[in-house]
Design a protein around this motif. Structure first.
Motif, PDB file in Angstrom:
ATOM      1  N   THR A   1       0.820  -1.220   0.000  1.00 48.20           N
ATOM      2  CA  THR A   1       0.000   0.000   0.000  1.00 48.20           C
ATOM      3  C   THR A   1       0.845   1.257   0.000  1.00 48.20           C
ATOM      4  O   THR A   1       0.531   2.234  -0.690  1.00 48.20           O
ATOM      5  CB  THR A   1      -0.931   0.000   1.225  1.00 48.20           C
ATOM      6  OG1 THR A   1      -1.767  -1.151   1.184  1.00 48.20           O
ATOM      7  CG2 THR A   1      -1.808   1.245   1.226  1.00 48.20           C
TER       8      THR A   1
ATOM      9  N   SER B   1       2.312   2.198  -3.365  1.00 47.08           N
ATOM     10  CA  SER B   1       1.205   2.555  -4.252  1.00 47.08           C
ATOM     11  C   SER B   1       0.708   3.975  -3.956  1.00 47.08           C
ATOM     12  O   SER B   1       0.481   4.766  -4.880  1.00 47.08           O
ATOM     13  CB  SER B   1       0.057   1.542  -4.081  1.00 47.08           C
ATOM     14  OG  SER B   1      -1.069   1.938  -4.843  1.00 47.08           O
TER      15      SER B   1
ATOM     16  N   ARG C   1       3.317   6.511  -5.135  1.00 45.40           N
ATOM     17  CA  ARG C   1       3.251   6.695  -6.591  1.00 45.40           C
ATOM     18  C   ARG C   1       2.119   7.639  -6.966  1.00 45.40           C
ATOM     19  O   ARG C   1       2.299   8.581  -7.767  1.00 45.40           O
ATOM     20  CB  ARG C   1       3.061   5.340  -7.288  1.00 45.40           C
ATOM     21  CG  ARG C   1       4.293   4.474  -7.346  1.00 45.40           C
ATOM     22  CD  ARG C   1       4.114   3.343  -8.345  1.00 45.40           C
ATOM     23  NE  ARG C   1       3.012   2.464  -7.993  1.00 45.40           N
ATOM     24  CZ  ARG C   1       3.158   1.258  -7.454  1.00 45.40           C
ATOM     25  NH1 ARG C   1       4.367   0.789  -7.202  1.00 45.40           N
ATOM     26  NH2 ARG C   1       2.105   0.517  -7.178  1.00 45.40           N
ATOM     27  N   ASP C   2       0.930   7.394  -6.399  1.00 43.68           N
ATOM     28  CA  ASP C   2      -0.238   8.221  -6.735  1.00 43.68           C
ATOM     29  C   ASP C   2      -0.002   9.683  -6.343  1.00 43.68           C
ATOM     30  O   ASP C   2      -0.368  10.606  -7.082  1.00 43.68           O
ATOM     31  CB  ASP C   2      -1.487   7.692  -6.020  1.00 43.68           C
ATOM     32  CG  ASP C   2      -1.926   6.337  -6.549  1.00 43.68           C
ATOM     33  OD1 ASP C   2      -1.471   5.946  -7.642  1.00 43.68           O
ATOM     34  OD2 ASP C   2      -2.708   5.655  -5.854  1.00 43.68           O
TER      35      ASP C   2
ATOM     36  N   ARG D   1       5.244   6.291 -11.826  1.00 45.32           N
ATOM     37  CA  ARG D   1       4.310   5.162 -11.852  1.00 45.32           C
ATOM     38  C   ARG D   1       5.032   3.815 -11.872  1.00 45.32           C
ATOM     39  O   ARG D   1       4.434   2.785 -11.555  1.00 45.32           O
ATOM     40  CB  ARG D   1       3.403   5.280 -13.072  1.00 45.32           C
ATOM     41  CG  ARG D   1       2.317   6.341 -12.906  1.00 45.32           C
ATOM     42  CD  ARG D   1       1.503   6.516 -14.166  1.00 45.32           C
ATOM     43  NE  ARG D   1       0.355   7.388 -13.950  1.00 45.32           N
ATOM     44  CZ  ARG D   1      -0.284   8.067 -14.893  1.00 45.32           C
ATOM     45  NH1 ARG D   1       0.133   7.966 -16.164  1.00 45.32           N
ATOM     46  NH2 ARG D   1      -1.310   8.828 -14.608  1.00 45.32           N
TER      47      ARG D   1
END
Length: 532
Positions: free
Chosen positions: A155, A158, A161-162, A208
């Motif tokens: 998590t 992720s 990255r976002d 990404r």
């Protein structure tokens, strides 16, 4: 910054717990934000939560969590409210609610003046947050130094990255950016700063593609980022480094003091601002605070939860949007005393600068206050005429602006103390000043401690191991906000019966104050500050 009070009540009895404390709400991302955690530990017969906000300037916006509602009492008062029946609670969980109620708002700000002023009892507080559009914020040279070690898997990587993608989409075309990642080894997306307009899509694709693996060579990543900023200097651009990590150094140089010393040496005379994000609670946040404090930056801890990506994105966007640089607040000579800090390297868009002090006896009835800074195209000046004799703040047993001044001064002194210690200097005189103020105003700091005693009994040290349960049918959470500092006025009766310094080296706190508490719990408990 966390304390707990637990007690037993009689079966089927109704108990009321009153907690009175003070908190300086910081303006971040263009709002003041108060989060109230609702977690009674079980389903209760009647549960209600209310946050009452009073602001003399009036509101420009307000919102609350999706499950709560807002009542507009007047142009200067709102109430965020949540009520849950047994059915409401069990529909969420059979074990009861566990959630955060959020209340956000902003106030009317001075458009071209030196800010909003609160005056009480001869003391004043200034809140400076000029309205500057995103197109007029300063241009930046930004290096993102990102931890991609194995602990970031899942998590966390992720969400990182976002957040990076959201930030890269927001940067101005004229900004410059570079990305450094570190695990056991250090990698550079580009060896130099590049113009966002020409490389935005490539940078987003790289963000990404980030994956997590390996150890944590934090020093290697940090030094690589600083080198990139030093190697290409764009005139008038603000030079920012943002370090994101979720753990402690395990590769390369792992001694925290050495890492800080190397960063200080590398950034000396460059004007580079090092800002740190502790992602989760495994990182050494005190170390990251020291790293930021000694390099003109700020540090923030972000919990790894469902809202982490949104919070991380918001913080990155704020850091990447400096509205002004080299900010200074100027008062007429001889008009004020006991001033808190008046010089600031940056004012970030959506935040504010808070200055407090005391008017001198020789001060005229009105003074002109100036704020100067460097804007996008030129130096700027903001002016406001301030009455020194008209009270505009809520009063209590101690004038609220006086306590706010003490709070800010203690925070500044603790920062100075920490910097002196990092530099190997004697900080005892600074500590004495901070301790004296903490005791005078009953503030819980790293130099004082909080204990609980039963009212009417001899004072004894509290014991966190004594875990008493609470069996209460009705829970009612009520928070009242207003006055300077976006916090409540002081309690009408002094809340701490006695204050004592803590023993040296008790390890309390992270070197800064985040909340100043003046607490009374009646009729059964009294919270005081006591020698540990």
């Amino acid at each position: 910054d966390t304390f707990r009070v637990s007690m037993n009540t009689a079966v089927n009895a109704t108990s009321t717990f009153t907690l009175e404390y003070e908190e300086l709400l910081r303006r971040e991302q263009s709002v003041y934000r108060k989060t109230l955690t609702i977690n009674p530990g079980t389903v209760v017969d009647d549960l209600s939560a209310m946050i009452r906000v009073k602001e003399p300037e009036g509101f420009t916006s307000y919102s609350t969590s999706g499950f709560a509602s807002i009542d507009v009492v007047s142009e200067n008062e709102i109430v965020c409210r949540y009520v849950a029946t047994v059915v409401d609670q069990t529909s969420v969980s059979v074990t009861g609610l566990s959630m955060d109620m959020l209340c956000e708002y902003d106030v009317v700000h001075s458009v071209d003046g030196a800010g909003n002023f609160a005056v009480n009892g001869g003391y004043f507080a200034q809140f400076f947050s000029p309205v500057i559009s995103s197109s007029n914020t300063l241009r930046i040279s930004l290096v993102l130094v990102i931890d991609v070690s194995g602990s970031m898997q899942g998590t966390k990587i992720s969400q990182a990255r976002d957040s990076l993608v959201a930030l890269l989409n927001q940067l101005h075309d004229d900004d410059y950016v570079a990305i450094v990642t570190f695990e056991t080894t250090v990698s550079r997306w580009r060896s130099t700063l590049v113009r966002v307009q020409n490389f935005r899509n490539e940078a987003i694709s790289f963000a990404r593609s980030l994956v997590a693996n390996g150890g944590t060579n934090l020093d290697g990543g940090l030094q690589a980022g600083i080198t990139i900023l030093k190697d290409r200097v764009i005139e008038s651009y603000v030079r920012l480094l943002v370090l994101l990590t979720d753990g402690e150094p395990t590769s390369g140089i792992t001694n925290n003091v050495e890492i800080i010393d190397r960063a200080i040496d590398a950034t000396f005379g460059t004007g580079i601002s090092v800002n740190c994000i502790s992602f989760g609670f495994d990182a050494d946040f005190e170390f990251l605070q020291d790293l930021a404090l000694t390099n003109f930056g700020i540090a923030k801890r972000i919990a790894v939860d469902a809202n982490a990506a949104e919070e991380l994105t918001g913080f990155l966007r704020e850091i990447a949007s400096p509205a002004l640089a080299e900010v200074e607040v100027i008062f007429p000579v001889g008009s004020v005393e006991e001033l808190t800090a008046v010089q600031f390297p940056f004012l970030f868009s959506g935040s504010e600068i808070v200055v407090a002090g005391k008017f001198t006896e020789s001060s005229p009835d009105n003074i002109m206050v100036q704020v100067t800074g460097r804007g996008l195209d030129s130096n700027v000046t903001y002016n406001s005429s301030v009455s020194t004799v008209t009270d505009t703040a809520v009063s209590g047993s101690v004038p609220s602006t006086e306590r706010l001044r003490a709070y800010l001064e203690i925070k500044n002194l603790l920062d100075e103390k920490r910097v002196a210690e990092i530099n190997g200097e004697n900080a005892s005189s600074i500590e004495e000043k901070a301790l004296e103020l903490s005791l005078s105003y009953n503030f819980v700091t790293e130099l004082t401690s909080l204990i609980v005693v039963e009212e009417g009994s001899n004072m004894t040290q509290g014991n966190d191991d004594d875990d008493m349960t609470t069996d209460v049918d009705d829970f009612d959470y009520t928070y009242n906000y207003g006055g300077p500092g976006r916090g409540p006025a002081p309690a009408p009766v002094p809340a701490c019966a006695t204050c004592f310094p803590s023993a040296a080296g008790d390890g309390g706190g992270a070197g800064v104050i985040s909340v100043s508490r003046a607490v009374s719990v009646l009729p059964v408990l009294l919270i005081v500050v006591q020698l540990m």
